[in-house]
Design a protein around this motif. Structure first.
Motif, mmCIF file in Angstrom:
data_model
loop_
_atom_site.group_PDB
_atom_site.id
_atom_site.type_symbol
_atom_site.label_atom_id
_atom_site.label_comp_id
_atom_site.label_asym_id
_atom_site.label_seq_id
_atom_site.Cartn_x
_atom_site.Cartn_y
_atom_site.Cartn_z
ATOM 1 N N GLN A 11 -1.193 2.954 -13.684
ATOM 2 C CA GLN A 11 -1.338 4.251 -12.999
ATOM 3 C C GLN A 11 -0.197 4.549 -12.031
ATOM 4 O O GLN A 11 -0.038 5.666 -11.571
ATOM 5 C CB GLN A 11 -2.627 4.253 -12.170
ATOM 6 C CG GLN A 11 -3.878 4.559 -12.940
ATOM 7 C CD GLN A 11 -5.068 4.376 -12.005
ATOM 8 O OE1 GLN A 11 -5.020 4.722 -10.838
ATOM 9 N NE2 GLN A 11 -6.137 3.804 -12.530
ATOM 10 N N LEU A 12 0.540 3.506 -11.705
ATOM 11 C CA LEU A 12 1.608 3.678 -10.721
ATOM 12 C C LEU A 12 2.667 4.656 -11.264
ATOM 13 O O LEU A 12 3.097 4.517 -12.395
ATOM 14 C CB LEU A 12 2.241 2.296 -10.499
ATOM 15 C CG LEU A 12 2.814 1.959 -9.131
ATOM 16 C CD1 LEU A 12 1.802 2.176 -8.027
ATOM 17 C CD2 LEU A 12 3.294 0.514 -9.151
ATOM 18 N N PRO A 13 3.075 5.655 -10.470
ATOM 19 C CA PRO A 13 4.085 6.590 -10.984
ATOM 20 C C PRO A 13 5.416 5.877 -11.202
ATOM 21 O O PRO A 13 5.691 4.853 -10.572
ATOM 22 C CB PRO A 13 4.198 7.636 -9.875
ATOM 23 C CG PRO A 13 3.683 6.983 -8.647
ATOM 24 C CD PRO A 13 2.690 5.960 -9.080
ATOM 25 N N VAL A 51 -1.243 -5.259 -5.606
ATOM 26 C CA VAL A 51 -2.216 -5.265 -6.710
ATOM 27 C C VAL A 51 -2.392 -6.692 -7.226
ATOM 28 O O VAL A 51 -3.507 -7.159 -7.456
ATOM 29 C CB VAL A 51 -1.756 -4.326 -7.850
ATOM 30 C CG1 VAL A 51 -2.631 -4.505 -9.088
ATOM 31 C CG2 VAL A 51 -1.791 -2.876 -7.388
ATOM 32 N N ILE A 52 -1.254 -7.384 -7.359
ATOM 33 C CA ILE A 52 -1.326 -8.746 -7.902
ATOM 34 C C ILE A 52 -2.101 -9.670 -6.962
ATOM 35 O O ILE A 52 -2.830 -10.549 -7.408
ATOM 36 C CB ILE A 52 0.100 -9.260 -8.218
ATOM 37 C CG1 ILE A 52 0.611 -8.474 -9.440
ATOM 38 C CG2 ILE A 52 0.124 -10.751 -8.498
ATOM 39 C CD1 ILE A 52 2.078 -8.572 -9.680
ATOM 40 N N ASP A 58 -9.761 -2.165 -6.508
ATOM 41 C CA ASP A 58 -9.687 -1.256 -5.361
ATOM 42 C C ASP A 58 -9.228 0.095 -5.900
ATOM 43 O O ASP A 58 -8.992 0.246 -7.096
ATOM 44 C CB ASP A 58 -8.679 -1.820 -4.346
ATOM 45 C CG ASP A 58 -8.895 -1.232 -2.962
ATOM 46 O OD1 ASP A 58 -9.558 -0.185 -2.852
ATOM 47 O OD2 ASP A 58 -8.370 -1.832 -2.004
ATOM 48 N N LEU A 59 -9.075 1.049 -4.987
ATOM 49 C CA LEU A 59 -8.626 2.376 -5.426
ATOM 50 C C LEU A 59 -7.231 2.297 -6.018
ATOM 51 O O LEU A 59 -6.404 1.499 -5.584
ATOM 52 C CB LEU A 59 -8.603 3.324 -4.231
ATOM 53 C CG LEU A 59 -9.975 3.731 -3.708
ATOM 54 C CD1 LEU A 59 -9.807 4.647 -2.505
ATOM 55 C CD2 LEU A 59 -10.778 4.431 -4.804
ATOM 56 N N GLY A 60 -6.941 3.180 -6.950
ATOM 57 C CA GLY A 60 -5.618 3.247 -7.559
ATOM 58 C C GLY A 60 -4.633 3.905 -6.618
ATOM 59 O O GLY A 60 -5.007 4.358 -5.539
ATOM 60 N N PRO A 61 -3.371 3.909 -6.995
ATOM 61 C CA PRO A 61 -2.349 4.488 -6.127
ATOM 62 C C PRO A 61 -2.536 5.997 -6.001
ATOM 63 O O PRO A 61 -2.935 6.658 -6.952
ATOM 64 C CB PRO A 61 -1.052 4.163 -6.847
ATOM 65 C CG PRO A 61 -1.432 3.970 -8.262
ATOM 66 C CD PRO A 61 -2.830 3.472 -8.279
#
Ligand SMILES: *Cc1c(COP(=O)(O)O)cnc(C)c1O
Length: 468
Positions: A11-13, A51-52, A58-61
């Motif tokens: 999801q990370l841009p 994240v790692i 948890d919530l996404g970026p």
């Protein structure tokens, strides 16, 4: 790796998509591309690491969170740079705003000296090594009337070098009324300590007589020092010894006399209706052995410390190893030479901004004030008045001098003057104003026509943003 972790990372841009985001484009208009890119990558990388490390989902970026982190990092790493501001305070020598703006010729001289090779330390006739001081020595001797001159990094350095050379491990007699603090921690007693000289205070805060100096002289006395009280004045029941009284006394007993003039002025300001600042050549003419002053106060040149005086003392200072540590830079030297030439063969009152701002006529100030008031009319909701007031010379010069001026006061209903002033200060270009009662004030003495035209746009932006 957990599926949820991989999903989060996906999801990370991308760097590219972030670089095209409108908020990042905004940053790119103010900061170099490479710096923004570096910060975008760093914030993304930090998020990946987080994240790692996560133990549970948890919530996404969130793009806006990432972008605000990037903006903070950019600001934090290379905070807003050194840049031009508009001085609407009317304080001509505003130390926080860079003191004296130099003449056009001086600025051009600094530019070529900085970008080209030069004969800084070469005698072009003989090809031998020369002294960098040669470029200004003759000019300074003519302007001050002194036998010899020396230039260092600033006046604090000049005082330090003079005391260290002439009075290390010996005594220097100073009046209690002259224990000056200039600001920024420059205190005469502390500089003396650094120089290795021992301070002997004489007289009372308000009165010091020649007899006080006479009583304090011992076989250990190296120097009599007078410090020009450049940023304050003791008024009322007060008296101090004049430079010539001290010089006569010193000569009689064979002890040198030094005057730290602080500002130092090369022209007769009295002709402009300004009192209280002695001309350097008058102090030298009074028989004082060493005079020190700044290049960027009333002189209106670059930051420098100038020492004018008797040859034997100047020579001793030149060969002091400290002189090397305090020496003047080539760009400064070029700017100083151009400024001194302006005094000798140009039109200092027209070309040296400090003198022009000091001597500007009331008619001119009124005209600038009217122009500014007119320009400000377009700002939504604004109320303006053209008022009379006083400007300050600033920079530890002419503390009591009143300089009548015209100011424009501006207020906008619903926006506090503090918010207006802060918005102007943070704008582009930054505008530094005064605040009085419910208004911001613009003193036109320190503004030119071009700046007056820009200020209205700056205020307009601030007001629209605050109402938004
Ligand atoms: C300003 C001042 C100094 C320090 O000069 P800089 O050029 O700022 O180092 C020293 N003495 C007096 C009396 C001053 O007014």
């Amino acid at each position: 790796m957990h599926d949820w972790k991989q999903a989060l990372l996906r999801q990370l841009p991308s760097v590219d998509s972030l670089m095209r985001h409108e908020d990042i484009l905004d940053l790119l208009s103010k900061y170099p591309h490479g710096l923004v890119l570096e910060c975008v990558r760093e914030v993304l990388e930090d998020f990946r690491k987080e994240v790692i490390r996560m133990e549970q989902p948890d919530l996404g970026p969130d793009n806006s969170m990432l972008i605000s982190q990037i903006a903070c990092l950019v600001d934090d790493r290379y905070p807003p740079n050194f840049r031009q501001v508009i001085n609407a305070t009317g304080v001509i020598l505003h130390t926080n705003l860079g003191r004296a703006p130099m003449s056009q010729k001086a600025a051009e001289a600094a530019l070529w000296a900085g970008s080209r090779y030069s004969n800084l330390e070469m005698n072009l006739n003989t090809g031998d090594r020369g002294s960098r001081l040669k470029h200004v020595e003759v000019l300074l001797k003519r302007l001050t009337g002194a036998e010899a001159c020396l230039v260092v990094n600033n006046n604090a350095a000049a005082v330090l070098l003079a005391l260290n050379t002439l009075a290390k491990d010996r005594e220097v007699i100073v009046s209690r009324g002259q224990m000056v603090e200039i600001g920024g921690g420059f205190r005469i007693p502390e500089v003396m300590k650094q120089s290795g000289a021992r301070l002997v205070e004489v007289g009372a805060t308000n009165r010091t007589y020649l007899s006080d100096y006479q009583c304090a002289v011992t076989e250990n006395t190296a120097l009599l020092l007078k410090v020009h009280t450049s940023n304050y004045q003791i008024v009322g029941f007060a008296s101090e010894c004049s430079p010539s009284e001290l010089a006569d006394f010193g000569r009689g007993i064979g002890i040198p006399v030094m005057v730290d003039l602080g500002s130092g002025c090369l022209v007769d300001l009295q002709a402009m209706g300004i009192d209280g600042e002695p001309k350097v050549s008058d102090v030298v003419g009074a028989g004082v052995d060493i005079v020190t002053f700044s290049g960027d106060k009333l002189l209106g040149g670059p930051q420098a410390g100038i020492i004018a005086g008797r040859e034997e003392y100047i020579v001793a200072m030149k060969i002091n190893p400290l002189a090397r540590a305090l020496r003047i830079d080539k760009m400064t030297l070029a700017a100083l030479e151009a400024t001194l030439r302006e005094y000798l063969w140009g039109s200092p009152e027209g070309e040296i901004p400090v003198l022009a701002m000091l001597s500007v006529s009331q008619d001119e100030l009124a005209a600038r004030g009217k122009l500014l008031q007119q320009q400000l009319q377009g700002v939504p909701g604004i109320e303006t008045y053209l008022i009379r007031g006083e400007s300050q010379a600033g920079g530890g010069a002419l503390p009591l001098q009143e300089l009548p001026t015209f100011l424009v006061s501006a207020s906008v209903p619903g926006v506090s003057p503090e918010a207006l002033a802060a918005g102007l200060r943070r704008g582009n270009p930054p505008v530094i104003t005064l605040i009085r009662d419910d208004s911001v004030l613009f003193d036109v003495r320190t503004m030119d026509d071009q700046e007056i035209n820009i200020v209205a746009q700056c205020l307009d932006r601030v007001v629209r943003e605050s109402q938004f």
